[in-house]
Design an enzyme around this catalytic site. Structure first.
Site, PDB file in Angstrom:
ATOM      1  N   LYS A 188       0.861  -1.181   0.000  1.00 40.38           N
ATOM      2  CA  LYS A 188       0.000   0.000   0.000  1.00 40.38           C
ATOM      3  C   LYS A 188       0.894   1.226   0.000  1.00 40.38           C
ATOM      4  O   LYS A 188       2.007   1.224   0.536  1.00 40.38           O
ATOM      5  CB  LYS A 188      -0.945   0.018   1.201  1.00 40.38           C
ATOM      6  CG  LYS A 188      -0.314   0.176   2.566  1.00 40.38           C
ATOM      7  CD  LYS A 188       0.013   1.574   3.022  1.00 40.38           C
ATOM      8  CE  LYS A 188      -1.178   2.480   2.913  1.00 40.38           C
ATOM      9  NZ  LYS A 188      -0.777   3.880   3.376  1.00 40.38           N
ATOM     10  N   THR A 199       9.594   0.946   2.375  1.00 33.92           N
ATOM     11  CA  THR A 199       8.532   1.645   1.661  1.00 33.92           C
ATOM     12  C   THR A 199       7.363   1.814   2.593  1.00 33.92           C
ATOM     13  O   THR A 199       7.496   1.622   3.790  1.00 33.92           O
ATOM     14  CB  THR A 199       8.127   0.884   0.393  1.00 33.92           C
ATOM     15  OG1 THR A 199       7.199   1.664  -0.331  1.00 33.92           O
ATOM     16  CG2 THR A 199       7.528  -0.458   0.715  1.00 33.92           C
ATOM     17  N   GLU A 286      -0.974  10.212  -5.016  1.00 32.84           N
ATOM     18  CA  GLU A 286      -2.182  10.997  -4.757  1.00 32.84           C
ATOM     19  C   GLU A 286      -2.381  12.058  -5.839  1.00 32.84           C
ATOM     20  O   GLU A 286      -1.537  12.927  -6.042  1.00 32.84           O
ATOM     21  CB  GLU A 286      -2.098  11.632  -3.370  1.00 32.84           C
ATOM     22  CG  GLU A 286      -2.224  10.580  -2.277  1.00 32.84           C
ATOM     23  CD  GLU A 286      -1.952  11.115  -0.886  1.00 32.84           C
ATOM     24  OE1 GLU A 286      -2.359  10.447   0.076  1.00 32.84           O
ATOM     25  OE2 GLU A 286      -1.317  12.187  -0.762  1.00 32.84           O
ATOM     26  N   ASN A 409      -4.892  15.827   0.478  1.00 34.56           N
ATOM     27  CA  ASN A 409      -4.165  16.033   1.723  1.00 34.56           C
ATOM     28  C   ASN A 409      -4.720  17.171   2.572  1.00 34.56           C
ATOM     29  O   ASN A 409      -4.573  17.174   3.801  1.00 34.56           O
ATOM     30  CB  ASN A 409      -2.680  16.247   1.430  1.00 34.56           C
ATOM     31  CG  ASN A 409      -2.004  14.937   1.080  1.00 34.56           C
ATOM     32  OD1 ASN A 409      -1.721  14.138   1.958  1.00 34.56           O
ATOM     33  ND2 ASN A 409      -1.780  14.711  -0.203  1.00 34.56           N
ATOM     34  N   SER A 414     -10.543  14.431   7.635  1.00 34.99           N
ATOM     35  CA  SER A 414     -11.992  14.593   7.766  1.00 34.99           C
ATOM     36  C   SER A 414     -12.719  13.318   7.382  1.00 34.99           C
ATOM     37  O   SER A 414     -12.147  12.410   6.813  1.00 34.99           O
ATOM     38  CB  SER A 414     -12.472  15.746   6.909  1.00 34.99           C
ATOM     39  OG  SER A 414     -12.216  15.503   5.554  1.00 34.99           O
TER      40      SER A 414
END
Length: 414
Positions: A188, A199, A286, A409, A414
């Site tokens: 992951k 990693t 991301e 990010n 939240s």
């Protein structure tokens, strides 16, 4: 993030068909570590006599789970072993409660499965600085143990995801003295990616009969050219862990010496799995829309080549230019210069893929902006730099930097 992220446009078409590894079983379920409705805990059971090797983050703020694993990984106690991983909370920077949580979890796994607590390896990934609600995990260990299944590796891969948009798996085989051995694993990672001797989280399993000492050497060496060559944002995680477990179930004479010629064959297959997983992490960076491969040649040595390559791959200006499909090769020149490694203007050569961009201290006469712009529209971008100094080489993988990275990010907790 509480919401489901769209799958990366660079994702593989499907999760690979991973083979059953004799001597390993998996389970995964929802424990509500942070979010409801998510599978967030996985358990792997390793058979009697399995060898376990590992590499870990060198962050000075590494988590309690990492520190615990580092202490245990040097021992070879025999007996069964187990790996338990939760997502949603990294249990990092949580003071004494972090160590207490690890102790509670490992003790519960050891009792439930009849395993020495020093053979229980844990990891946590997610938000930093919040106490881990360990009791939610320990309450599910009986259910996990009851659900163990040799064919559940994909479920385990999904359970450790955080901002990942797809699970990452890879497999290879190797023939050792006429015996086919299997290697398969999952990882992951999507953000906070700049490994330093490890990693994000990665677990690899094989039925190869190999000693812990030799397995550790193989992992250490192959890690340098795989996971330590991937970066998304230049941030090294507090939780980075790679574990490789060998069950020894293959019908072969055990490998006990690193000089054994079979080591090279085994390492080639292990390296292939690790490289595949490392590149998948870059593909799932991301907000990523493009995979970037940076190749550096002609450096004083491999170390300087790696540092130049990482300077290019981590440059926000290079990454945003790629995101905007702008062939701004001047930013590559900048990144080479800021690396701190030796570089000479008139010896520097730059390519976009096979397109010669700059040479002899200036733009190449054959280069056109139109050719560069057309190349930058590809999903996979190769930036090649030759320093013209010596024989040092390095290859690293990264991704572009888009508005998506900021959105993910800025809203992470939240």
């Amino acid at each position: 993030m509480a919401g489901k992220l769209p799958v990366s446009p660079l994702a593989p078409e499907k999760f690979p068909d991973l083979p059953v590894i004799d001597g390993v079983r998996f389970a995964a379920l929802e424990a509500g570590v942070r979010y409801a409705g998510r599978t967030d805990v996985m358990l792997a059971e390793l058979c009697e006599g399995s060898a376990v090797a590992g590499v870990f983050t060198r962050s000075s703020t590494r988590s309690a789970a990492v520190l615990d694993c580092q202490e245990k990984i040097t021992e070879d106690l025999g007996g069964k072993a187990a790996i338990l991983v939760n997502s949603g909370n990294s249990n990092a920077f949580t003071g004494q409660s972090g160590f207490d949580s690890v102790a509670k979890i490992t003790a519960a796994v050891a009792e439930e499965m009849g395993i020495d607590a020093n053979r229980v390896f844990t990891a946590s990934t997610g938000v930093i600085g919040e106490p881990l609600k360990w009791e939610r995990i320990t309450a599910k260990i009986g259910d996990l143990n009851a659900a163990l299944d040799e064919g559940a590796m994909e479920k385990a891969a999904r359970a450790i995801m955080t901002t990942d948009t797809f699970p990452k798996g890879a497999t290879e085989t190797a023939t050792l003295d006429g015996v086919e051995v299997k290697i398969a694993g999952f990882a992951k990672g999507s953000g906070m990616i700049a490994p330093d001797m490890a990693t994000m989280l990665c677990y690899i399993f094989t039925d190869t009969a190999i000693s812990r000492e030799v397995l550790q050497q193989c992992l250490w060496l192959d890690n340098a050219s795989t996971f330590n060559c991937v970066t998304v944002d230049g941030d090294t995680s507090t939780s980075d862990t790679v574990l490789v477990a060998a069950t020894g179930k293959a019908d072969m004479e055990p490998i006990t010496d690193f000089a054994d010629p079979r080591v090279r064959v085994f390492r080639d297959a292990l390296h292939a799995v690790m490289k595949d997983l490392a590149i998948q992490i870059a593909r799932d960076g991301e907000g990523a829309t493009k995979l970037i491969e940076v190749q550096v040649t002609g450096a004083n040595a491999n170390g300087p080549a790696h540092r130049v390559a990482m300077a290019i791959a981590n440059s926000p200006l290079v990454k945003t230019a790629v995101a905007g499909e702008d062939p701004n090769w001047g930013r590559i020149v900048m990144a080479v210069g800021k690396s701190g490694e030796r570089a000479e203007r008139d010896r520097l050569t730059i390519w976009f893929g096979d397109i010669l961009v700059a040479e002899n201290g200036w733009v190449a006469p054959s280069y056109t902006e139109e050719a560069g712009a057309a190349y930058m529209k590809k999903d996979e971008i190769v930036i090649r730099v030759d320093l013209g100094l010596d024989n040092g080489t390095a290859t690293v993988w990264s991704c572009d930097l888009t508005h998506g990275y900021i959105s993910i990010n800025a809203d992470y907790r939240s």
